[in-house]
Design a protein around this motif. Structure first.
Motif, PDB file in Angstrom:
ATOM      1  N   VAL A   1      14.908 -20.772  32.176  1.00 43.72           N
ATOM      2  CA  VAL A   1      14.672 -21.501  30.930  1.00 43.72           C
ATOM      3  C   VAL A   1      13.782 -22.703  31.208  1.00 43.72           C
ATOM      4  CG1 VAL A   1      15.805 -23.021  29.246  1.00 43.72           C
ATOM      5  CG2 VAL A   1      16.803 -20.785  29.773  1.00 43.72           C
ATOM      6  N   VAL A   2      14.120 -23.409  32.288  1.00 44.84           N
ATOM      7  CA  VAL A   2      13.399 -24.609  32.656  1.00 44.84           C
ATOM      8  C   VAL A   2      13.702 -24.856  34.133  1.00 44.84           C
ATOM      9  CG1 VAL A   2      15.286 -26.214  32.060  1.00 44.84           C
ATOM     10  CG2 VAL A   2      12.933 -27.004  31.929  1.00 44.84           C
ATOM     11  N   ASP A   3      12.803 -25.494  34.820  1.00 49.74           N
ATOM     12  CA  ASP A   3      13.017 -25.835  36.227  1.00 49.74           C
ATOM     13  C   ASP A   3      14.158 -26.873  36.300  1.00 49.74           C
ATOM     14  OD1 ASP A   3      12.945 -26.889  38.783  1.00 49.74           O
ATOM     15  OD2 ASP A   3      10.806 -27.378  38.744  1.00 49.74           O
ATOM     16  N   ALA A  54       9.525 -33.702  27.223  1.00 50.95           N
ATOM     17  CA  ALA A  54       9.204 -32.270  27.270  1.00 50.95           C
ATOM     18  C   ALA A  54       7.828 -32.033  26.643  1.00 50.95           C
ATOM     19  CB  ALA A  54      10.274 -31.459  26.537  1.00 50.95           C
ATOM     20  N   ARG A  55       7.589 -32.666  25.472  1.00 49.58           N
ATOM     21  CA  ARG A  55       6.301 -32.510  24.787  1.00 49.58           C
ATOM     22  C   ARG A  55       5.153 -33.071  25.626  1.00 49.58           C
ATOM     23  NH1 ARG A  55       9.181 -33.298  19.578  1.00 49.58           N
ATOM     24  NH2 ARG A  55       9.295 -35.484  20.188  1.00 49.58           N
ATOM     25  N   GLY A  62      13.357 -16.711  25.183  1.00 46.99           N
ATOM     26  CA  GLY A  62      13.103 -15.854  26.338  1.00 46.99           C
ATOM     27  C   GLY A  62      12.968 -16.678  27.597  1.00 46.99           C
ATOM     28  N   LEU A  63      12.901 -15.985  28.739  1.00 46.12           N
ATOM     29  CA  LEU A  63      12.750 -16.679  30.012  1.00 46.12           C
ATOM     30  C   LEU A  63      11.293 -16.681  30.444  1.00 46.12           C
ATOM     31  CD1 LEU A  63      15.854 -15.207  31.875  1.00 46.12           C
ATOM     32  CD2 LEU A  63      15.665 -17.364  30.601  1.00 46.12           C
ATOM     33  N   ASP A  64      10.923 -17.558  31.344  1.00 52.84           N
ATOM     34  CA  ASP A  64       9.542 -17.565  31.838  1.00 52.84           C
ATOM     35  C   ASP A  64       9.386 -16.521  32.947  1.00 52.84           C
ATOM     36  OD1 ASP A  64      10.458 -18.549  34.272  1.00 52.84           O
ATOM     37  OD2 ASP A  64       9.668 -20.574  33.962  1.00 52.84           O
ATOM     38  N   GLY A  93       5.856 -24.340  30.917  1.00 51.21           N
ATOM     39  CA  GLY A  93       6.790 -23.380  30.321  1.00 51.21           C
ATOM     40  C   GLY A  93       7.743 -24.043  29.351  1.00 51.21           C
ATOM     41  N   ALA A  94       8.074 -25.299  29.652  1.00 56.83           N
ATOM     42  CA  ALA A  94       9.055 -25.990  28.813  1.00 56.83           C
ATOM     43  C   ALA A  94       8.527 -26.245  27.415  1.00 56.83           C
ATOM     44  CB  ALA A  94       9.483 -27.286  29.482  1.00 56.83           C
TER      45      ALA A  94
END
Lengths: 132, 132, 132, 132, 132, 132
Positions: free
Chosen positions: E49-51, E99-100, E42-44, E107-108
């Motif tokens: 999806v991501v900046d 990312a982690r 899904g989207l934020d 959000g990522a």
């Protein structure tokens, strides 16, 4: 004759005046993938046409004056249609101004010509070419 | 100098006569991705080289005379090899004829040149360029 | 699994709400080169996933509802950001609706999935994928 | 004027001398996607600029002298920077030498010019153009 | 399922150990055009999806650890061949680590997968794909 | 999951049976730019999915059975339409057969899947994907 080309892009909104433009008379927008080509008869002592790093920065600077804007609101474009052809010319003129002002380095004063191509989609693009 | 390029394509069958062509002497075919470039020293009052809508229709009309055909069966090509180079020339000549006949509008009578490029694969393409 | 993809494009104006978008919060625009992929486990009696002619017309129809517009003025997008991701989803949903309504032909009722990719520049693109 | 272009590629290691090159002064490498364009005013009796098969072999032969090597270790490049511009010139000179020696066939002696473009990435390329 | 892809590139030198690599056992190099794809069900709240700005910076940071280097001299690769496949995996692992660690924003953390593709020429590329 | 893709092309003539094909029912032709993707969960001891050199030769061998031919005259296609979808399947099946026969080496017996994409123009392509 040698040349070097670098690619960048801008995203703008605009409308075009004149029946010939059909639905593009409405406010819409475009991504222009911009190719700036620098031409020179010979190479400098380093073996290059122009410093790609500096050229990329100068192109980015020129494009950042245009990008993420509605060109209909920019005073400098009040008297013209911001067609792909005209924008190719505007970008080439601004690159030429900066080259003359030394932004591309001393060697770049020996550039012989500039070519700017704006790709407006996968099926259409426009160019403007001029000597320096 | 300004230019505008539009892209379209055709799919044809043909064979080529002459030992130089090796296996391409057999009946085979090609997709040609066709780039038609219109050149002009200055822009018209609308700020364009040519009306892209009209130019696209004219290019489509020229290509539709060739596409989905076996060029070996076309009387007009009886005396020539339909190489990529020759087809680039044929398409450019037909675009020039239509431009002269007014199909691209009055402004297009001021076009200075035409360049037609046919991409036959991702690793080979041919062009024909002429003044107008 | 088989798939067929067709490519078209739209040019739109819009702005994006939220600090994350930086200068893209201003009114600007984009060309989206749109790839619509139709997936199907088997082929129909003609040996195809879907009639490319019909699929191209349906994609063009869906895109023409969006193109040459300022999406900020469209009521249907009043409550959402028209990001590349969201527009990929919107286009996929509308293609799915038309497929279900029979616009792609009876065979297209056996499509297993849809993938829509929007290229916003030469360095960024977004996709939405769903079963049918 | 006609032209034919063929595409191939090489992968090399090298370093570049001079502060202008920044981190590229370190030993690194590049894939160059190489486009060799052959220009000619008219076509030969077969309707071609040059035999694409032979031209591809000649280009491959020229590139195989450079590929999969560290150009810093090649004596021929001891006194120069192997920039994209210089390598475009080297490849064009070698193609011209081979054309003059007959490797492209008798007809190729009527070639009017050569253009070699090396794409070093999706955002930068360089060309060298010369008459024959 | 949504995805966003961004493109960047690196230029490296290396050699490959093993008879299977033929001339690529010699020190040579490559430009890798790198596509990093971020997947999410899904989207934020912003509709993304991501900046893309942050993702581009993170990708650039990961690539700058590798670019303009001779990978044969890097201790981290002492025990492996730096094939296109392995480098795709290395880049994907480093993107996953960042990312982690939050470099792509909160959000990522909801990303479902990563796909990294390295184009080594116009005729060859390799990918590595993993869940997150 | 890893993958490696290599690109080659073929040029063929054919016609398609069925009203849905419109003008493509006439004898015409196509260039198919063919991308063959080999998938594998892990890499072999050399750090690769498959030997690109061998894979390129195998793809070339499979394509040379089809290229520079009128597919309407080939007995093996007497009972089917040689659509882009069907040809993608045929090429994938033949690659799978050769992989199973060891033409890609012992390691290639661990391949998990194959994806073959045929680009018929800049605006249309088709794929067939299967496990191995």
């Amino acid at each position: 004759m040698f040349s070097v080309t670098i690619r960048d892009h801008i995203m703008i909104a605009h409308s075009l005046s004149g029946e010939v433009f059909g639905p593009a008379q409405r406010l819409h927008g475009a991504t222009y993938v911009v190719d700036a080509t620098f031409r020179r008869a010979g190479l400098d002592a380093d073996g290059i046409v122009v410093d790609i790093g500096r050229a990329s920065e100068v192109l980015r600077a020129v494009l950042s004056e245009l990008g993420y804007r509605n060109l209909d609101d920019e005073a400098e474009f009040a008297d013209m249609n911001t067609t792909t052809e005209e924008l190719a010319r505007v970008i080439a003129e601004r690159l030429a101004d900066r080259a003359r002002a030394g932004a591309l380095g001393e060697g770049a004063r020996e550039l012989d010509g500039l070519l700017v191509t704006l790709h407006e989609s996968h099926v259409a693009w426009a160019s403007y070419e001029r000597p320096l």
